[in-house]
Enzyme design. Structure first.
Site, mmCIF file in Angstrom:
data_model
loop_
_atom_site.group_PDB
_atom_site.id
_atom_site.type_symbol
_atom_site.label_atom_id
_atom_site.label_comp_id
_atom_site.label_asym_id
_atom_site.label_seq_id
_atom_site.Cartn_x
_atom_site.Cartn_y
_atom_site.Cartn_z
ATOM 1 N N HIS A 92 46.603 -42.183 12.960
ATOM 2 C CA HIS A 92 47.776 -41.128 13.137
ATOM 3 C C HIS A 92 48.613 -41.495 12.126
ATOM 4 O O HIS A 92 48.744 -42.265 11.384
ATOM 5 C CB HIS A 92 48.256 -41.049 14.271
ATOM 6 C CG HIS A 92 47.531 -41.058 15.728
ATOM 7 N ND1 HIS A 92 47.226 -40.064 16.324
ATOM 8 C CD2 HIS A 92 46.892 -42.092 16.187
ATOM 9 C CE1 HIS A 92 46.779 -40.494 17.329
ATOM 10 N NE2 HIS A 92 46.352 -41.895 17.435
ATOM 11 N N THR A 126 53.242 -40.436 11.680
ATOM 12 C CA THR A 126 54.179 -40.284 12.704
ATOM 13 C C THR A 126 54.936 -38.777 12.415
ATOM 14 O O THR A 126 55.501 -38.400 13.183
ATOM 15 C CB THR A 126 55.263 -41.290 12.575
ATOM 16 O OG1 THR A 126 55.840 -41.659 11.575
ATOM 17 C CG2 THR A 126 54.696 -42.753 13.071
ATOM 18 N N GLU A 129 49.518 -45.832 14.478
ATOM 19 C CA GLU A 129 50.412 -45.037 13.901
ATOM 20 C C GLU A 129 50.861 -45.547 12.750
ATOM 21 O O GLU A 129 50.958 -46.728 12.426
ATOM 22 C CB GLU A 129 51.711 -44.653 14.986
ATOM 23 C CG GLU A 129 51.423 -44.006 16.124
ATOM 24 C CD GLU A 129 51.189 -42.417 15.820
ATOM 25 O OE1 GLU A 129 51.595 -41.822 14.707
ATOM 26 O OE2 GLU A 129 50.996 -41.572 16.741
ATOM 27 N N HIS A 166 43.071 -38.572 14.027
ATOM 28 C CA HIS A 166 43.551 -37.720 15.271
ATOM 29 C C HIS A 166 43.025 -36.625 15.140
ATOM 30 O O HIS A 166 42.632 -35.731 16.125
ATOM 31 C CB HIS A 166 45.115 -37.634 15.284
ATOM 32 C CG HIS A 166 45.553 -37.274 16.600
ATOM 33 N ND1 HIS A 166 46.896 -37.307 16.726
ATOM 34 C CD2 HIS A 166 45.042 -37.102 17.806
ATOM 35 C CE1 HIS A 166 47.210 -36.811 18.049
ATOM 36 N NE2 HIS A 166 46.015 -36.660 18.363
#
Length: 341
Positions: free
Chosen positions: A111, A113, A175, A223
């Site tokens: 991912h 952020t 992340e 993601h």
């Protein structure tokens, strides 16, 4: 005559008493055999001796694999062994571990952020969203762990890949601090780049996790792959090909296979682009590869967003969500290389 009968009766009485005594003695012996002490279950000759459990700091560890790795079984514990403590009873590890077990951690999801470093830390530690690891952008050699790998982090949300759903249950989330994207005047998404230091951290971290949990290439995902209709991260500037080429992480297509499919794909797009049957075939190929897509036979919004997510990962030079001959050729090459087993 009376004397003879008396002698016969006396003989019968003596024989009867003797028989009863023997029965009592035999019964006594039988009772004694029933209450023999319980013996431990003997190991079969084919059972291999198990390595010892390590005790450290009052907790138990088992760091050896005695299972059949070809069946994806693994008995290694990458942390202390968690055991029940039932009141009034003792849980023992006399027969620990059973060889028929594997890891909960089957996916690695990446991912960004969309926040700076300090806000990324605050949100991922103080709110109802989290990840197992956070890769900062401060130029140091630190990677922040936020959640125990044996626990679920709240990073994937509503998600699916192939036959699996709710991937928080079976994944580790990483992340990466990154600004995400902004929209320009033409309403095109313009994504922020990742620093070289971040990519080196991600590669080292991902390689370690993938190796320990035997995560296959098909389960190292963005993601946006597992939630294509609502997520874009980590976006088209995340260097998936670099990770594949330099670190053997994740999936990538073979160029020769892509070129083979491209010749036929160009003909298809010239003559069949608007045919519902052709659209249905492309949707089926996307679904077969792993995307959670409904088969409608139309270029609808869900299909556009799914194509866009695919392009983020495998054709980052073009991520407009429109299927063209090259994107179609890449998809076919990937399905050929990574079939569902």
């Amino acid at each position: 005559m009376r004397k003879t009968l008396y002698i016969i009766g006396l003989s019968f009485f003596v024989f009867s008493c003797t028989s009863q005594k023997n029965v009592k003695q035999n019964a006594s012996r039988t009772n004694k055999q029933v209450v023999q002490p319980k013996t431990p279950v003997a190991k079969t000759p084919s059972e291999k001796p198990k390595p010892q459990i390590t005790h450290e700091g009052g907790v138990d560890f088992f760091t050896t694999n005695i299972a059949d790795a070809t069946k994806n079984n693994n008995t290694v514990s990458y942390g202390s062994i968690v055991s029940a403590k039932p009141a009034g009873y003792k849980v023992v590890k006399t027969y620990f571990p059973a060889v028929g077990q594997n890891f909960r951690q089957r996916y690695l999801i990446l991912h960004y952020t969309a926040l700076p470093d300090d806000k990324s830390v605050a949100v991922l530690t103080q709110q109802e969203v989290s990840a197992h690891y956070l890769v900062n952008n401060t130029g140091d050699n630190e990677i922040y762990q936020l959640v125990d790998e044996n626990k679920r982090a709240y990073h994937a949300g509503v998600s699916s890949w192939r036959s699996d759903k709710n991937l928080n249950d079976t994944s580790i989330g990483i992340e990466i601090v990154n600004a995400g994207f902004r929209t320009d005047s033409a309403k095109t998404r313009v994504f922020a780049a990742f620093s070289d230091d971040q990519i080196k951290k991600v590669a080292a971290l991902a390689k370690d996790i993938i190796t320990r949990y035997q995560i296959p290439a098909t389960n190292v995902l963005a993601h946006s792959d597992i939630a294509a209709t609502r997520k874009q991260d980590p976006g088209p500037l995340f260097p998936w090909k670099k990770l594949y080429d330099e670190y053997q992480i994740g999936m990538w297509y073979d160029e020769a296979a892509k070129q083979t499919f491209l010749t036929q794909a160009q003909t298809d797009f010239t003559t069949r682009y608007s045919e519902p049957a052709f659209i249905f075939m492309i949707q089926t190929a996307l679904q077969k590869f792993g995307y959670g897509l409904e088969l409608t036979g139309a270029w609808d919004d869900s299909t556009k967003k799914t194509i866009e997510a695919f392009q983020y990962h495998f054709r980052p030079e073009k991520y407009d969500g429109i299927m063209d001959a090259e994107t179609w050729a890449i998809l076919q090459a990937l399905n050929q290389k990574y079939p569902i087993k």
